[in-house]
Design a protein around this motif. Structure first.
Motif, PDB file in Angstrom:
ATOM      1  N   GLN A  77       0.989  -1.361  -0.250  1.00  0.00           N
ATOM      2  CA  GLN A  77      -0.336   0.742  -0.380  1.00  0.00           C
ATOM      3  C   GLN A  77       0.881   1.098   0.330  1.00  0.00           C
ATOM      4  OE1 GLN A  77      -3.104  -0.099   3.590  1.00  0.00           O
ATOM      5  NE2 GLN A  77      -2.985  -2.209   3.146  1.00  0.00           N
ATOM      6  N   ILE A  78       2.389   1.141   1.373  1.00  0.00           N
ATOM      7  CA  ILE A  78       2.662   2.222   0.846  1.00  0.00           C
ATOM      8  C   ILE A  78       3.408   2.559  -0.515  1.00  0.00           C
ATOM      9  CG2 ILE A  78       5.144   3.279   2.445  1.00  0.00           C
ATOM     10  CD1 ILE A  78       2.289   3.177   4.329  1.00  0.00           C
ATOM     11  N   ALA A  79       3.510   1.552  -0.902  1.00  0.00           N
ATOM     12  CA  ALA A  79       4.296   1.669  -2.121  1.00  0.00           C
ATOM     13  C   ALA A  79       4.222   2.154  -3.057  1.00  0.00           C
ATOM     14  CB  ALA A  79       5.688  -0.045  -2.627  1.00  0.00           C
ATOM     15  N   LEU A  80       2.324   2.170  -3.244  1.00  0.00           N
ATOM     16  CA  LEU A  80       1.890   1.998  -4.679  1.00  0.00           C
ATOM     17  C   LEU A  80       1.567   3.649  -3.782  1.00  0.00           C
ATOM     18  CD1 LEU A  80      -1.062  -0.831  -4.396  1.00  0.00           C
ATOM     19  CD2 LEU A  80       0.958  -0.266  -6.246  1.00  0.00           C
ATOM     20  N   LEU A  81       1.404   4.169  -3.050  1.00  0.00           N
ATOM     21  CA  LEU A  81       0.949   5.984  -2.674  1.00  0.00           C
ATOM     22  C   LEU A  81       2.445   6.340  -3.256  1.00  0.00           C
ATOM     23  CD1 LEU A  81      -0.484   5.707   0.842  1.00  0.00           C
ATOM     24  CD2 LEU A  81      -1.494   6.653  -1.052  1.00  0.00           C
ATOM     25  N   LYS A  82       3.522   5.185  -2.128  1.00  0.00           N
ATOM     26  CA  LYS A  82       4.902   6.476  -2.966  1.00  0.00           C
ATOM     27  C   LYS A  82       5.027   6.736  -4.079  1.00  0.00           C
ATOM     28  CE  LYS A  82       9.736   6.650  -1.948  1.00  0.00           C
ATOM     29  NZ  LYS A  82      10.072   8.159  -2.444  1.00  0.00           N
ATOM     30  N   GLY A  83       4.689   5.642  -5.163  1.00  0.00           N
ATOM     31  CA  GLY A  83       4.475   6.021  -6.369  1.00  0.00           C
ATOM     32  C   GLY A  83       3.840   6.398  -7.488  1.00  0.00           C
ATOM     33  N   SER A  84       2.903   6.815  -6.913  1.00  0.00           N
ATOM     34  CA  SER A  84       1.959   7.287  -7.878  1.00  0.00           C
ATOM     35  C   SER A  84       1.903   9.051  -6.998  1.00  0.00           C
ATOM     36  CB  SER A  84       0.348   6.649  -7.532  1.00  0.00           C
ATOM     37  OG  SER A  84      -0.064   6.798  -6.075  1.00  0.00           O
ATOM     38  N   ALA A  85       2.032   9.008  -6.706  1.00  0.00           N
ATOM     39  CA  ALA A  85       1.857  10.703  -5.378  1.00  0.00           C
ATOM     40  C   ALA A  85       2.176  11.546  -6.713  1.00  0.00           C
ATOM     41  CB  ALA A  85       2.681  10.321  -4.120  1.00  0.00           C
ATOM     42  N   ARG A 216      13.255  28.963  -9.831  1.00  0.00           N
ATOM     43  CA  ARG A 216      14.217  30.053  -9.686  1.00  0.00           C
ATOM     44  C   ARG A 216      14.155  31.169  -8.090  1.00  0.00           C
ATOM     45  NH1 ARG A 216      11.972  31.449 -13.981  1.00  0.00           N
ATOM     46  NH2 ARG A 216      11.014  32.595 -13.064  1.00  0.00           N
ATOM     47  N   MET A 217      14.978  29.730  -6.982  1.00  0.00           N
ATOM     48  CA  MET A 217      15.291  30.771  -5.556  1.00  0.00           C
ATOM     49  C   MET A 217      16.636  30.258  -5.191  1.00  0.00           C
ATOM     50  SD  MET A 217      11.741  29.190  -4.330  1.00  0.00           S
ATOM     51  CE  MET A 217      12.869  28.428  -2.677  1.00  0.00           C
ATOM     52  N   ASN A 218      17.016  30.138  -4.605  1.00  0.00           N
ATOM     53  CA  ASN A 218      18.028  29.305  -3.550  1.00  0.00           C
ATOM     54  C   ASN A 218      17.062  28.927  -2.183  1.00  0.00           C
ATOM     55  OD1 ASN A 218      19.778  31.213  -5.087  1.00  0.00           O
ATOM     56  ND2 ASN A 218      19.466  32.841  -3.309  1.00  0.00           N
ATOM     57  N   ASP A 219      17.700  27.508  -1.845  1.00  0.00           N
ATOM     58  CA  ASP A 219      17.664  27.572  -0.687  1.00  0.00           C
ATOM     59  C   ASP A 219      16.425  26.862  -0.705  1.00  0.00           C
ATOM     60  OD1 ASP A 219      16.855  28.639   3.018  1.00  0.00           O
ATOM     61  OD2 ASP A 219      17.263  26.601   1.893  1.00  0.00           O
ATOM     62  N   HIS A 220      15.456  25.811  -1.347  1.00  0.00           N
ATOM     63  CA  HIS A 220      14.708  24.874  -1.438  1.00  0.00           C
ATOM     64  C   HIS A 220      14.190  24.191  -0.321  1.00  0.00           C
ATOM     65  CE1 HIS A 220      16.363  25.309  -5.700  1.00  0.00           C
ATOM     66  NE2 HIS A 220      15.015  25.411  -5.727  1.00  0.00           N
ATOM     67  N   LYS A 221      13.057  24.208   0.159  1.00  0.00           N
ATOM     68  CA  LYS A 221      12.990  23.499   1.738  1.00  0.00           C
ATOM     69  C   LYS A 221      11.405  22.745   1.491  1.00  0.00           C
ATOM     70  CE  LYS A 221      14.703  27.532   4.981  1.00  0.00           C
ATOM     71  NZ  LYS A 221      13.955  28.858   4.222  1.00  0.00           N
ATOM     72  N   PHE A 222      11.814  21.907   1.822  1.00  0.00           N
ATOM     73  CA  PHE A 222      10.451  20.956   1.710  1.00  0.00           C
ATOM     74  C   PHE A 222       9.881  20.463   2.910  1.00  0.00           C
ATOM     75  CE2 PHE A 222      11.978  20.480  -2.684  1.00  0.00           C
ATOM     76  CZ  PHE A 222      12.751  20.221  -3.386  1.00  0.00           C
ATOM     77  N   THR A 223       8.972  19.713   3.327  1.00  0.00           N
ATOM     78  CA  THR A 223       7.482  19.102   4.435  1.00  0.00           C
ATOM     79  C   THR A 223       8.747  18.685   4.517  1.00  0.00           C
ATOM     80  OG1 THR A 223       6.139  18.639   3.108  1.00  0.00           O
ATOM     81  CG2 THR A 223       5.608  20.324   4.178  1.00  0.00           C
ATOM     82  N   PRO A 224       8.478  17.754   6.266  1.00  0.00           N
ATOM     83  CA  PRO A 224       9.630  15.835   5.763  1.00  0.00           C
ATOM     84  C   PRO A 224       8.615  14.847   5.213  1.00  0.00           C
ATOM     85  CG  PRO A 224       8.534  16.842   7.870  1.00  0.00           C
ATOM     86  CD  PRO A 224       8.695  17.531   7.187  1.00  0.00           C
ATOM     87  N   LEU A 225       6.897  14.837   4.986  1.00  0.00           N
ATOM     88  CA  LEU A 225       5.990  14.197   4.351  1.00  0.00           C
ATOM     89  C   LEU A 225       6.891  14.191   2.781  1.00  0.00           C
ATOM     90  CD1 LEU A 225       4.421  12.534   3.528  1.00  0.00           C
ATOM     91  CD2 LEU A 225       2.390  14.478   3.507  1.00  0.00           C
ATOM     92  N   LEU A 226       7.205  15.647   2.586  1.00  0.00           N
ATOM     93  CA  LEU A 226       7.835  15.828   0.807  1.00  0.00           C
ATOM     94  C   LEU A 226       9.186  14.806   0.513  1.00  0.00           C
ATOM     95  CD1 LEU A 226       6.312  18.975  -0.673  1.00  0.00           C
ATOM     96  CD2 LEU A 226       5.203  16.781  -0.804  1.00  0.00           C
ATOM     97  N   CYS A 227      10.236  15.397   1.410  1.00  0.00           N
ATOM     98  CA  CYS A 227      11.427  14.609   1.183  1.00  0.00           C
ATOM     99  C   CYS A 227      11.125  12.941   1.036  1.00  0.00           C
ATOM    100  CB  CYS A 227      12.179  14.594   2.772  1.00  0.00           C
ATOM    101  SG  CYS A 227      12.549  16.244   2.984  1.00  0.00           S
ATOM    102  N   GLU A 228      10.119  12.461   2.604  1.00  0.00           N
ATOM    103  CA  GLU A 228       9.938  11.025   1.772  1.00  0.00           C
ATOM    104  C   GLU A 228       9.310  10.610   0.304  1.00  0.00           C
ATOM    105  OE1 GLU A 228      10.628   9.275   4.542  1.00  0.00           O
ATOM    106  OE2 GLU A 228       9.258   8.124   4.342  1.00  0.00           O
ATOM    107  N   ILE A 229       7.918  11.742   0.066  1.00  0.00           N
ATOM    108  CA  ILE A 229       7.998  11.310  -1.477  1.00  0.00           C
ATOM    109  C   ILE A 229       8.249  12.049  -2.064  1.00  0.00           C
ATOM    110  CG2 ILE A 229       5.320  11.568  -2.871  1.00  0.00           C
ATOM    111  CD1 ILE A 229       4.424   9.998  -0.365  1.00  0.00           C
ATOM    112  N   TRP A 230       8.894  12.757  -2.333  1.00  0.00           N
ATOM    113  CA  TRP A 230       9.657  13.633  -3.126  1.00  0.00           C
ATOM    114  C   TRP A 230      11.538  12.933  -3.648  1.00  0.00           C
ATOM    115  CZ3 TRP A 230       7.594  19.404  -4.346  1.00  0.00           C
ATOM    116  CH2 TRP A 230       6.243  19.596  -4.375  1.00  0.00           C
ATOM    117  N   ASP A 231      11.298  12.180  -2.881  1.00  0.00           N
ATOM    118  CA  ASP A 231      13.045  11.953  -2.959  1.00  0.00           C
ATOM    119  C   ASP A 231      14.290  13.297  -2.937  1.00  0.00           C
ATOM    120  OD1 ASP A 231      11.980   9.173  -5.186  1.00  0.00           O
ATOM    121  OD2 ASP A 231      12.283   9.379  -2.827  1.00  0.00           O
ATOM    122  N   VAL A 232      14.027  13.597  -2.319  1.00  0.00           N
ATOM    123  CA  VAL A 232      14.979  15.168  -2.481  1.00  0.00           C
ATOM    124  C   VAL A 232      15.170  15.158  -0.511  1.00  0.00           C
ATOM    125  CG1 VAL A 232      13.304  16.817  -3.855  1.00  0.00           C
ATOM    126  CG2 VAL A 232      12.528  16.419  -1.643  1.00  0.00           C
TER     127      VAL A 232
END
Ligand SMILES: COc1ccc(-c2nc3ccccc3n2[C@H](C(=O)Nc2c(C)cccc2C)C2CCCCC2)c(OC)c1
Length: 232
Positions: A77-85, A216-232
């Protein structure tokens, strides 16, 4: 000529999926915000990450209403969510962009998105996808089922029981196919065109990490959830 008929069970399934899809919309409408004011690249990036974060939360809630999803292996279920988000996010954005708006609003929205901070090279593929989705004039049942079919993609990374996912996806594809025939009788190829968009969607989604890094900006900040999902 084969008589296409949606069964009672398929009717019930479609209603569950569509109601859940409509219920789990993003609270504040980003299009309205963008039409009201011009934001800086930093403010737009923050808006994007807020929208994407709430979209992931909405996606989790939506999948709970897909019959059979909760019976899948929990890690799958997690793999499907992460893969399709990311794909679900672009699909939702395309649907927001293609919404019927008062004349001139779509042009303003397009301009605001072009100037949002995203780097030039991604603008054309992104709007080509949005316009190809818009041309389909999908009804809301088709939109809900298309998102469901995207979530239930068996060959996402780390999915263990692909057959179980395939069985669920096939159930949804059968309903979607019948719905397309009934909704677009003049266009026998409509269902094939719809599925073709999923290929375009996957290609567009491959760019998303670069899209974010090149904002177009420096220092891109992400939420913890997005770090999980976006591989950033
Ligand atoms: C990864 O790169 C992206 C992803 C999406 C968009 C995008 N296409 C849109 C089409 C219509 C309306 C808004 C649109 N968005 C953003 C948005 O919020 N998408 C959105 C999300 C994220 C969740 C739920 C729902 C939606 C709509 C706006 C974020 C703030 C700056 C302008 C784009 C994007 O535009 C440059 C770049």
């Amino acid at each position: 000529k084969e008589k296409v008929e949606i069964t009672k069970e398929q009717q019930a399934l479609m209603k569950i999926i569509t109601d859940a899809y409509n219920r789990h919309q993003i609270p504040q409408d980003v299009a309205k915000k963008l039409l009201q004011d011009q934001y800086s690249a930093e403010e737009n990036f923050l808006l994007l990450t807020e929208m994407a974060t709430s979209q992931v939360q909405v996606l989790v809630e939506f999948t709970k209403n897909i019959p059979g999803f909760l019976s899948l292996d929990r890690e799958d279920q997690i793999a499907l969510l992460k893969g399709s988000a990311v794909e679900a996010m672009f699909l939702r954005s395309a649907q927001v962009f293609s919404r019927k708006m008062p004349s001139g609003h779509t042009e303003v929205l397009e301009e605001r998105i072009r100037k949002s901070g995203i780097s030039e090279e991604f603008i054309t593929p992104m709007f080509n996808f949005y316009k190809s989705i818009g041309e389909l004039h999908m009804v809301q049942e088709e939109q809900a089922l298309l998102t469901t079919v995207t979530i239930l993609t068996p060959d996402r990374p780390y999915v263990k029981d692909q057959q179980a996912v395939e069985r669920l996806q096939e159930t949804m594809l059968d309903v979607l196919r019948k719905l397309c025939v009934l909704q677009h009788p003049q266009e026998p190829q409509y269902f094939a065109r719809l599925l073709g968009r999923l290929t375009e969607l996957r290609t567009l989604s491959h760019y998303h990490t670069e899209m974010l890094a090149s904002w177009r900006m420096n220092d891109h900040k992400f939420t913890p959830l997005l770090c999980e999902i976006w591989d950033v």
